[in-house]
Design an enzyme around this catalytic site. Sequence first.
Site, PDB file in Angstrom:
ATOM      1  N   ASP A  11       0.883  -1.201   0.064  1.00 65.07           N
ATOM      2  CA  ASP A  11       0.096  -0.149  -0.035  1.00 65.07           C
ATOM      3  C   ASP A  11       0.901   1.291  -0.165  1.00 65.07           C
ATOM      4  OD1 ASP A  11      -2.113  -1.350  -0.056  1.00 65.07           O
ATOM      5  OD2 ASP A  11      -2.456  -1.303   2.292  1.00 65.07           O
ATOM      6  N   ASP A 130     -13.490  -4.573  -2.495  1.00 59.29           N
ATOM      7  CA  ASP A 130     -13.446  -4.732  -0.995  1.00 59.29           C
ATOM      8  C   ASP A 130     -14.866  -4.874  -0.485  1.00 59.29           C
ATOM      9  OD1 ASP A 130     -11.024  -3.562  -0.928  1.00 59.29           O
ATOM     10  OD2 ASP A 130     -11.771  -1.591  -1.038  1.00 59.29           O
TER      11      ASP A 130
END
Length: 257
Positions: A11, A130
């Site tokens: 990330d 997600d």
Amino acid sequence: MLSKRIIPCLDVKDGQVVKGVKFKGHEVVGDILTMAKAYSEAGADELVFYEISASVEKRLLDVNWVESIARHIDIPFCVAGGIKSVADAARVLERGADKISINSPAIARPELIKELHDEFGKQCVVVGIDSFYDEVTGEYLVYQLTGDPNASSRTRYKTQEWVKRVQDLGAGEIVLNCMNQDGVRNGYDIEQLSKIRELCNIPLIASGGAGSMQDFVDVFKQSEVDGALAASVFHKNVINIGELKQFLTNNQVAARL
């Protein structure tokens, strides 16, 4: 039998690799290029980079670091972050990425998946999903803009229906980010992944929950995913990739050694 893929996830925020828990409380864990080179040398099968604030800030990710990564590693890598058009994707792929991944922009405009498929081919197009398990309703729900806890919100889609739709639109691969498991190292959500595997006729990558080498064995054997993505266990040296691959092989899971 195809080898299962081990995929470190990085990330990215403000040019640094960060990691949170359940998509919150991100802390800096290292430099992008340094970590990418280390993972490539350690035997990772591919890497995934998410510039987590790009979609929230309504901008394309910084393509400069993409070019730097491409010059220094020799394994495939996928990039995500604010890719909202064919032109955006072209900029990323031209800098050397092997695949692009879209998540919130696909929810905002699903036809983007087909446009990318038609322009670059199925093999380039990854859709990240997600998915949040609602314990009250027992449903799996799709969330968007999860790179910022203040912007994250539920979408109109349930996970199963969105999985079907993105396949119909031409996605070449799905990364299922199980939000309830993210960063807590309690194992992958095998129940959810198994349900999605039944609906999914393209490669499916598990994400969220890796805490031990046994977790990887379990997710590959029990949910039959094609790859497993993990972050904190690799970033914090809880698991060594070479040792993990040997452990998989010893447990009758095909892995590239």
